[in-house]
Each structure stands twice: as C-alpha cells, then as structure tokens.
Design an enzyme around this catalytic site. Structure first.
Site, short mmCIF file in Angstrom:
data_model
loop_
_atom_site.label_atom_id
_atom_site.label_comp_id
_atom_site.label_asym_id
_atom_site.label_seq_id
_atom_site.Cartn_x
_atom_site.Cartn_y
_atom_site.Cartn_z
N MET A 30 0.84 -1.24 0.10
CA MET A 30 0.14 0.11 -0.03
C MET A 30 0.91 1.23 -0.05
O MET A 30 0.43 2.08 0.39
CB MET A 30 -0.92 0.13 1.23
CG MET A 30 -1.99 -1.13 1.21
SD MET A 30 -3.49 -0.91 2.06
CE MET A 30 -2.70 -0.70 3.85
N GLY A 31 2.13 1.19 -0.39
CA GLY A 31 3.13 2.22 -0.48
C GLY A 31 3.42 2.81 0.94
O GLY A 31 3.49 1.92 1.89
N GLY A 36 11.18 -2.64 5.55
CA GLY A 36 10.26 -3.91 5.48
C GLY A 36 9.80 -4.35 4.18
O GLY A 36 10.13 -5.42 3.68
N HIS A 37 9.26 -3.28 3.60
CA HIS A 37 8.65 -3.73 2.06
C HIS A 37 10.06 -3.84 1.40
O HIS A 37 10.03 -4.79 0.32
CB HIS A 37 8.23 -2.26 1.96
CG HIS A 37 6.85 -1.72 2.29
ND1 HIS A 37 6.67 -0.48 3.17
CD2 HIS A 37 5.64 -2.37 2.47
CE1 HIS A 37 5.40 -0.41 3.69
NE2 HIS A 37 4.88 -1.54 3.32
N GLN A 61 -10.49 -2.57 2.25
CA GLN A 61 -9.93 -3.41 3.40
C GLN A 61 -9.93 -2.39 4.67
O GLN A 61 -9.44 -2.78 5.43
CB GLN A 61 -8.47 -4.02 3.05
CG GLN A 61 -7.40 -3.12 3.05
CD GLN A 61 -6.25 -3.79 2.47
OE1 GLN A 61 -6.29 -4.36 1.30
NE2 GLN A 61 -5.14 -3.88 3.22
N GLY A 147 4.73 -10.24 3.74
CA GLY A 147 5.48 -10.27 4.87
C GLY A 147 4.99 -10.83 6.03
O GLY A 147 3.90 -11.10 6.20
N GLU A 148 5.71 -11.55 6.76
CA GLU A 148 5.44 -12.33 8.11
C GLU A 148 4.67 -11.46 8.98
O GLU A 148 4.02 -11.94 9.89
CB GLU A 148 6.58 -13.23 8.54
CG GLU A 148 6.90 -14.20 7.88
CD GLU A 148 7.91 -15.25 8.26
OE1 GLU A 148 8.52 -14.81 9.38
OE2 GLU A 148 8.14 -16.40 7.80
N SER A 185 6.44 -0.62 10.05
CA SER A 185 5.10 -0.37 9.74
C SER A 185 4.91 1.07 9.30
O SER A 185 5.44 1.96 10.02
CB SER A 185 4.21 -0.65 10.71
OG SER A 185 2.99 -0.11 10.51
N ARG A 187 2.45 2.70 9.59
CA ARG A 187 1.84 3.19 10.85
C ARG A 187 2.39 3.83 11.83
O ARG A 187 2.06 4.63 12.57
CB ARG A 187 0.64 2.30 11.21
CG ARG A 187 -0.55 1.83 9.99
CD ARG A 187 -1.81 1.45 10.65
NE ARG A 187 -2.95 1.49 9.87
CZ ARG A 187 -3.41 0.46 8.81
NH1 ARG A 187 -2.66 -0.66 9.07
NH2 ARG A 187 -4.25 0.51 8.21
#
Ligand code: AMP
Length: 279
Positions: A30-31, A36-37, A61, A147-148, A185, A187
């Site tokens: 989601m950009g 991590g990405h 979602q 990702g896990e 994250s 977020r």
C-alpha cells in the site's frame, strides 16, 4: 522502472518481461515504503528475474472509521526507492481502475479471517483477499511475496491461492524490525516521539512470552502477563495476544507445534500488530 496505471498496458509490459525470458515476482504493497517493504523486493529479486511491485491503498480493506483517507501516500518517494532496488515495474492503479462501476464480486476465506484482526476489523480480510486475487490476475506472477509481519494475511493468501488454484508460489518474508525490536510499519509514522519510545514494550512483551511458552510456562497465564506488560509499557489497550496454530490459526490453550504468538495493541489512535514463532 516503468510506472503503469492501465491494465492493458500492464498486460503488455508483463508479457514483454516474460518474453524476454525468466520469471516474475509480485510484491503487493500500500506504499509509504519502508525497509520492511524493501526487504520483500530484495527477496523477490533473489527468487525471480523480474520484480513487479504494486502500490494500491485498497479502500475495501479499511473500515468506515479507519485511516483510509489519512493513510500516508508518497508515490514519488516510493518510486525512487523501488527503482534503486531494481524493480522492473510499478503497478499503481487508481480506485476506478481497480473497482470499475458495477464491481460486485468478492473473495472470502472463511474462518481464517474471522478471529484476531478480522474480529476487530470486520470485512478487512475479504477486502484483502479480493484485491490480492485481482492483483494476481492482473499481474499473473510466478511468485508473490508477503511479509510475515501480517501473519494472518499471509495464512489467508496461502489458503486462497490453494483453494482457487492460483499457480503462484506464495513466499513469506521475515519481519524487519527497528533496533529496539518494533516491527517496521507505515503506521509507525503516526506515533509521537513519546509513543514511539513506549512502543518497544510491545515486541519486548511478546519476546518474553514466546520464550516462556517455549520453556513450558502456562499459556493462559503467559498471555495475560504479556497483555499486562504491554499496557504497563504505555499502550492504551490490547486487542488480542493469542497463541495460534501457525497454519490454521486455531487458538491454542497449550503448546503444539507449529505455533505462533499473534498480537495487536493500540497506543493513542494507532493500532499496531506483531507476531513471533514459538521455538
Ligand atoms: P502494506 O503496505 O502494509 O500492505 O504491506 C505490504 C507488504 O509488506 C505486506 O506483505 C506486509 O506484510 C509487508 N510488510 C510490512 N511491514 C513489514 C515488515 N516490518 N517486515 C516484513 N514485511 C513487512
């Protein structure tokens, strides 16, 4: 790296990549990309010849009171990072391309989406499964990397791919964390400096619980202690801390392998998730 927003152009570009020889990996996102990405993109480059990354903030979602409008978006920065990582294509459709008028079909992975994040976010995983099925059909990759970090999502995508006969290998990538253990994250950008410092209590509590359960401690008591430690560390509430079968996601009251500790907690308006394997 090509940036593509139109499905017919996407098909032409992917066909050209495949004709040039070699396999295609898809990394859906989601950009608001972080390391991590990018670790998923690096894994994609290792396992396939060409990497397609999608950026789509999927409205279906998000719940009505969630952060769809506020979700961080910076496509120019994301595109520069992806070009540096050697992605071949950025698939960045708008909402009308993804959901043209009259779109009525959705995918539901029964049971796996009901508990944990699905309980707190009704409809969330139907939105995820539907958009991932559409991305699979749009890009037609050989491999897709998730990702896990989003363990429940990974389990749901694996089950959907199996149930609907998508001939795509689904690979999970390890959780990328900051030095203090907090999972990266998009977020995390919502956190104040004070909240960010407190947030390290979340992975610390999960690590202690995972160790205790592996060492034979009582599961119910350990989960309760972990919740208390998370709130004691400055979180406002805990949505769940649970021991689950790593594949079926069934809740476990006693250790049975393969098991995974799954958790979500809220600090201010921000909801964070994390999970750990039980050794
Ligand atoms: P998102 O943009 O949040 O939808 O995430 C896109 C993909 O990146 C998903 O497969 C996530 O599980 C994965 N991802 C997000 N954060 C991390 C992280 N800290 N480590 C590994 N993968 C991650």
């Amino acid at each position: 790296m090509q940036i593509i927003r139109d499905i017919a152009m996407l098909h032409r570009a992917v066909t050209a990549l495949k004709q040039a020889g070699g396999s295609v990996a898809l990394v859906p996102t989601m950009g608001a990309l972080h390391d991590g990405h990018l670790s998923l993109v690096r894994m994609a480059r290792r396992v396939a010849d060409h990497v397609v990354v999608s950026i789509f903030v999927n409205p279906t979602q998000f719940g009505p009171n969630e952060d769809f409008a506020a979700y961080p978006r910076d496509e120019a920065r994301d595109a520069a990072l992806l070009a540096q990582e050697g992605a071949a294509l950025l698939w960045a459709p708008d909402v009308a391309t993804m959901y043209p008028g009259g779109h009525r079909t959705h995918v539901e992975v029964a049971e796996l989406g009901a508990d944990y994040c699905g309980a707190a976010r009704p409809g969330h995983f139907d939105g995820v499964a539907t958009v991932v099925a559409k991305l699979f059909n749009q890009v037609r990759p050989d491999v897709a990397i998730f990702g896990e970090k989003d363990w429940q999502q990974l389990a749901i995508v694996r089950r959907m791919a199996r149930d609907l006969d998508f001939a795509i290998d689904i690979l999970g990538a390890p959780i990328a964390r900051d030095a203090d253990g907090l999972a990266l994250s998009s977020r995390n950008a919502y956190l104040s400096a004070q909240q960010r410092a407190a947030a390290a209590a979340f992975p610390a509590a999960l690590q202690a619980a995972a160790r205790a359960i592996a060492d034979g401690a009582d599961v119910g008591e350990t989960l309760a202690n972990a919740s208390a430690a998370i709130v004691g560390g400055g979180f406002d509430s805990v949505d769940y801390v649970a021991l689950a079968d790593a594949d079926s996601l069934e809740r476990l009251t006693a250790l049975r392998h393969p098991a995974r500790l799954l958790a979500a907690a809220r600090i201010g308006k921000t909801r964070l998730i994390d999970n750990l394997p039980i050794a």
